[in-house]
Design an enzyme around this catalytic site. Sequence first.
Site, PDB file in Angstrom:
ATOM      1  CB  ALA A  97     -43.273 -52.097  17.157  1.00 50.20           C
ATOM      2  CB  THR A  98     -38.539 -52.886  14.066  1.00 45.23           C
ATOM      3  OG1 THR A  98     -38.611 -51.448  14.353  1.00 45.23           O
ATOM      4  CG2 THR A  98     -37.797 -53.130  12.739  1.00 45.23           C
ATOM      5  CD  GLN A 151     -45.727 -43.744  18.810  1.00 44.10           C
ATOM      6  OE1 GLN A 151     -45.997 -43.309  19.783  1.00 44.10           O
ATOM      7  NE2 GLN A 151     -44.421 -43.977  18.221  1.00 44.10           N
ATOM      8  CB  SER A 159     -43.056 -50.975  20.630  1.00 45.14           C
ATOM      9  OG  SER A 159     -41.913 -50.625  21.290  1.00 45.14           O
ATOM     10  CG  HIS A 200     -38.885 -48.452  23.244  1.00 44.36           C
ATOM     11  ND1 HIS A 200     -38.726 -46.916  22.878  1.00 44.36           N
ATOM     12  CD2 HIS A 200     -39.095 -49.051  21.908  1.00 44.36           C
ATOM     13  CE1 HIS A 200     -38.469 -47.145  21.283  1.00 44.36           C
ATOM     14  NE2 HIS A 200     -38.899 -48.306  20.988  1.00 44.36           N
ATOM     15  CB  THR A 248     -33.485 -67.747  25.537  1.00 45.55           C
ATOM     16  OG1 THR A 248     -32.636 -68.746  25.043  1.00 45.55           O
ATOM     17  CG2 THR A 248     -33.935 -67.677  26.928  1.00 45.55           C
ATOM     18  CB  CYS A 294     -36.830 -44.254  11.998  1.00 41.32           C
ATOM     19  SG  CYS A 294     -37.809 -44.570  13.361  1.00 41.32           S
TER      20      CYS A 294
END
Length: 412
Positions: free
Chosen positions: A82-83, A190, A210, A212, A250, A336
């Site tokens: 997501a970043t 989220q 995201s 994870h 890739t 973070c």
Amino acid sequence: SGRSGDGGGALRPLYMDVQATTPLDPRVLDSMLPYLTAYYGNPHSRTHAYGWESEAAMEKARQQVADLIGADSREIIFTSGATESNNMAIKGVARFYKSRKKHIITTQTEHKCVLDSCRSLEAEGFRVTYLPVKKNGLIDLKELEAAFQPDTSLVSVMTVNNEIGVKQPIHDIGEICRARKVFFHTDAAQAIGKIPVDVNNMKIDLMSISGHKIYGPKGVGAIYVRRRPRVRLEPLQSGGGQERGLRSGTVPTPLAVGLGAACEVAQEEMEYDHKRISQLAERLVTKIMSEVPDVVMNGDREHRYPGCINLSFAYVEGESLLMALKDVALSSGSACTSASLEPSYVLRAIGTDEDLAHSSIRFGIGRFTTEEEVDYTVQKCIQHVKRLREMSPLWEMVQDGIDLKSIKWTQH
């Protein structure tokens, strides 16, 4: 205690920090394994079966991601997470339309990577409006409407906040943006797979996903980029032109397959998970609040995702409480920003007093959280809050009826 071993004989704390990351769902691992071993072709190799089988797996995964959000598979671009997706959306749209449009709108409670992307655009000469949020953590739609300028290119508002769990009125924001022909981006890391998200119904033009955060692998994510009305972006990454030229490099087949499987499992289990997590969250909050006075729940009680619970325990230092609760993995905000001693900027934005901001703990309840784990966490939490308060002179003064706000603290 309900704690899990790590195979080395040592006990590890039980895990209550699913906003930071989630464990891999075993079904996701099963789907990935063949692509880590036997089927190792480059999905972009067009001349042999190794490439074709990897490409087929990648395209199936793309469809699984698209199905979860009501998109067309051609609108899904694989990224590293997501970043990267947030960076691509914000910098990509801003730079593509910069000859005519130089203004962007976001909120003060976005994830750091959105705020930092906006800061770097300000250094390039763009103007950014950082909307404040109300006490409950939600934006004021009237303030959003007033913030538009003739050259606004993008509005970026996250769906579910990673620290306090509040859910923004995405549907309304989408309507407002579409009416003004301004692109709408949402960081849904989220939210996706946990609450229903439909990009057409919500009029979302770009969305960050995201792996994870939804029981998929780390290091993979996706960005949804609308085809009609078409959104154009300037790519951040140059190279072989993979992913429609928007994200060269890739595509890591095993990770993409894992993200796709995680999306499919989330779609199947969403209703069940949501109901179960709501009950566990209710149990946690009710039990703590019935035993401990002066606990504040941060963020709106109604408009929220129930699995993210942020509580402030007055007269207790959050760090001391976290250290006391060392056999439960919790956090005091996002991973973070937890290295800095500053209180959370999200809590500051909702007007939390400095001392209460320092006493906040985030509890994460997820797909694999058990009732026993919730009860253990509650019991330990109550025990240590009471103990730490007994040691606190401030708590003693409050019990004696002294208003702390009236005290003149002298510097010695």
